[in-house]
Design a protein around this motif. Structure first.
Motif, PDB file in Angstrom:
ATOM      1  N   GLY A 282      10.573 -12.417   7.102  1.00 43.54           N
ATOM      2  CA  GLY A 282       9.598 -11.403   7.478  1.00 43.54           C
ATOM      3  C   GLY A 282       8.553 -11.238   6.395  1.00 43.54           C
ATOM      4  N   TYR A 283       7.473 -10.526   6.723  1.00 41.23           N
ATOM      5  CA  TYR A 283       6.331 -10.417   5.818  1.00 41.23           C
ATOM      6  C   TYR A 283       6.690  -9.752   4.492  1.00 41.23           C
ATOM      7  N   ALA A 284       7.699  -8.906   4.483  1.00 43.56           N
ATOM      8  CA  ALA A 284       8.082  -8.219   3.245  1.00 43.56           C
ATOM      9  C   ALA A 284       8.500  -9.185   2.157  1.00 43.56           C
ATOM     10  N   ALA A 285       8.789 -10.437   2.499  1.00 42.30           N
ATOM     11  CA  ALA A 285       9.166 -11.439   1.500  1.00 42.30           C
ATOM     12  C   ALA A 285       8.043 -11.702   0.506  1.00 42.30           C
ATOM     13  N   LEU A 286       6.809 -11.305   0.846  1.00 45.48           N
ATOM     14  CA  LEU A 286       5.721 -11.467  -0.113  1.00 45.48           C
ATOM     15  C   LEU A 286       5.934 -10.619  -1.363  1.00 45.48           C
ATOM     16  N   PHE A 287       6.838  -9.663  -1.292  1.00 44.77           N
ATOM     17  CA  PHE A 287       7.184  -8.875  -2.474  1.00 44.77           C
ATOM     18  C   PHE A 287       7.527  -9.787  -3.642  1.00 44.77           C
ATOM     19  N   GLU A 288       8.225 -10.890  -3.337  1.00 42.95           N
ATOM     20  CA  GLU A 288       8.632 -11.820  -4.400  1.00 42.95           C
ATOM     21  C   GLU A 288       7.419 -12.403  -5.114  1.00 42.95           C
ATOM     22  N   GLN A 289       6.306 -12.553  -4.403  1.00 42.66           N
ATOM     23  CA  GLN A 289       5.100 -13.075  -5.054  1.00 42.66           C
ATOM     24  C   GLN A 289       4.512 -12.064  -6.028  1.00 42.66           C
ATOM     25  N   PHE A 290       4.658 -10.787  -5.708  1.00 40.39           N
ATOM     26  CA  PHE A 290       4.073  -9.762  -6.557  1.00 40.39           C
ATOM     27  C   PHE A 290       4.935  -9.421  -7.755  1.00 40.39           C
ATOM     28  N   THR A 291       6.166  -9.884  -7.782  1.00 43.60           N
ATOM     29  CA  THR A 291       7.021  -9.631  -8.945  1.00 43.60           C
ATOM     30  C   THR A 291       6.725 -10.603 -10.086  1.00 43.60           C
ATOM     31  N   ARG A 292       5.871 -11.583  -9.832  1.00 42.86           N
ATOM     32  CA  ARG A 292       5.567 -12.595 -10.833  1.00 42.86           C
ATOM     33  C   ARG A 292       4.259 -12.261 -11.562  1.00 42.86           C
ATOM     34  N   GLY A 293       4.318 -12.295 -12.879  1.00 41.00           N
ATOM     35  CA  GLY A 293       3.123 -11.991 -13.656  1.00 41.00           C
ATOM     36  C   GLY A 293       2.138 -13.128 -13.681  1.00 41.00           C
TER      37      GLY A 293
END
Length: 293
Positions: A282-293
């Motif tokens: 689901g779209y919420a998986a993009l959270f993982e992209q935002f955890t990366r600096g």
């Protein structure tokens, strides 16, 4: 002129920009004896006419009250004004409502602790005209022992929210909420630019835009527990489906001569999620992209 209520705790407000003036005015309306100081004394005219006492110096302003609120341009200005006043501030509660980062808030808390100053960091989620109403949300973080004795005073400024003992949380919430604000506003303006190519006025677009913003709030509620669990079921649509829609948005923007940087960024993030194996998530998986600096 507001008549101070002797039963109300005295408060000092340092900094009389638009927000600082609104804070002082709200305290006066609630009956608090209010002392103010500003580098340009002329800015104090309205609140002095409303009953505030104008101090001749920062030291005099601090000495007038057990509770000192500062709201200035930035943390550099906070320290320029208050570092020389650490002895006067010792034993008092200092509330810093200046916008800044969580790092600055924690560093200021360390400085305050070294000098015996009881420190709260805060963030104002409102525009100046809303101060003193329920529409103004003011966040506070720091020791509860510094917050609770003045909770009634803080209520004069708006809806009071105490977060945690971590001094950096107010600033961190502030930045997170501003991220949402700018994201929503930029998306609305991009959408208005798209429709503008067909002669549609932004005022005609606004009602449907607000409807969509309301729908998105439901997604926020649904996605929050997924983010906490770091599990992303495709209950509505997979990321691969979203990618197709975003690609259409990019092409539409480019074809119509509308700046496509915003949808291109969304496409880039989704493509990275797909590359990481989340095409079926689901779209919420993009959270993982935002955890990366």
């Amino acid at each position: 002129m507001t008549t101070p209520d002797v039963s109300r705790s005295p408060v000092t407000v340092i900094g009389l920009g638009l927000m600082g003036t609104a804070l002082a005015a709200a305290l006066l309306r609630d009956g608090h004896p209010t002392t103010v100081w500003n580098r340009s004394a002329g800015k104090a005219a309205d609140v002095v006419a409303g009953g505030a006492a104008l101090a001749d110096s920062v030291t005099e302003a601090i000495s007038a009250s057990p509770l000192v609120i500062i709201c200035v341009t930035d943390y550099d200005a906070v320290h320029a004004l208050l570092d020389p006043e650490r002895e006067a501030l010792a034993g008092r509660v200092l509330v810093n409502l200046t916008t800044g980062t969580s790092t600055q808030a924690r560093e200021t808390a360390e400085w305050a602790a070294e000098h015996g100053i009881r420190y709260l960091d805060g963030a104002i989620m409102a525009i100046p005209p809303d101060i003193g109403t329920a529409a103004a949300i003011v966040l506070y973080s720091g020791p509860r022992s510094a917050f609770e004795p003045h909770e009634g005073t803080f209520a004069a400024l708006g809806t009071t929210t105490y977060l945690d003992a971590d001094h950096g949380l107010s600033a961190l919430y502030d930045m997170a909420l501003l991220s949402i604000m700018w994201g929503v506003l930029n998306s609305f303006l991009h959408g208005a630019a798209l429709l503008g190519t067909a002669g549609v006025k932004a005022t005609a677009f606004a009602p449907l835009a607000n409807t969509m913003i309301g729908v998105v709030t439901e997604y926020v509620t649904a996605y929050a527990p997924q983010v906490d669990a770091r599990e992303y079921p495709a209950d509505d649509a997979t990321i691969a489906i979203h990618l197709g829609g975003i690609d259409h948005l990019v092409h539409e923007s480019e074809t119509l001569g509308v700046n496509a940087e915003l949808p291109r960024l969304a496409k880039l993030l989704v493509e990275r999620a797909v590359a990481d194996g989340h095409a079926g998530s689901g779209y919420a998986a993009l959270f993982e992209q935002f955890t990366r600096g």
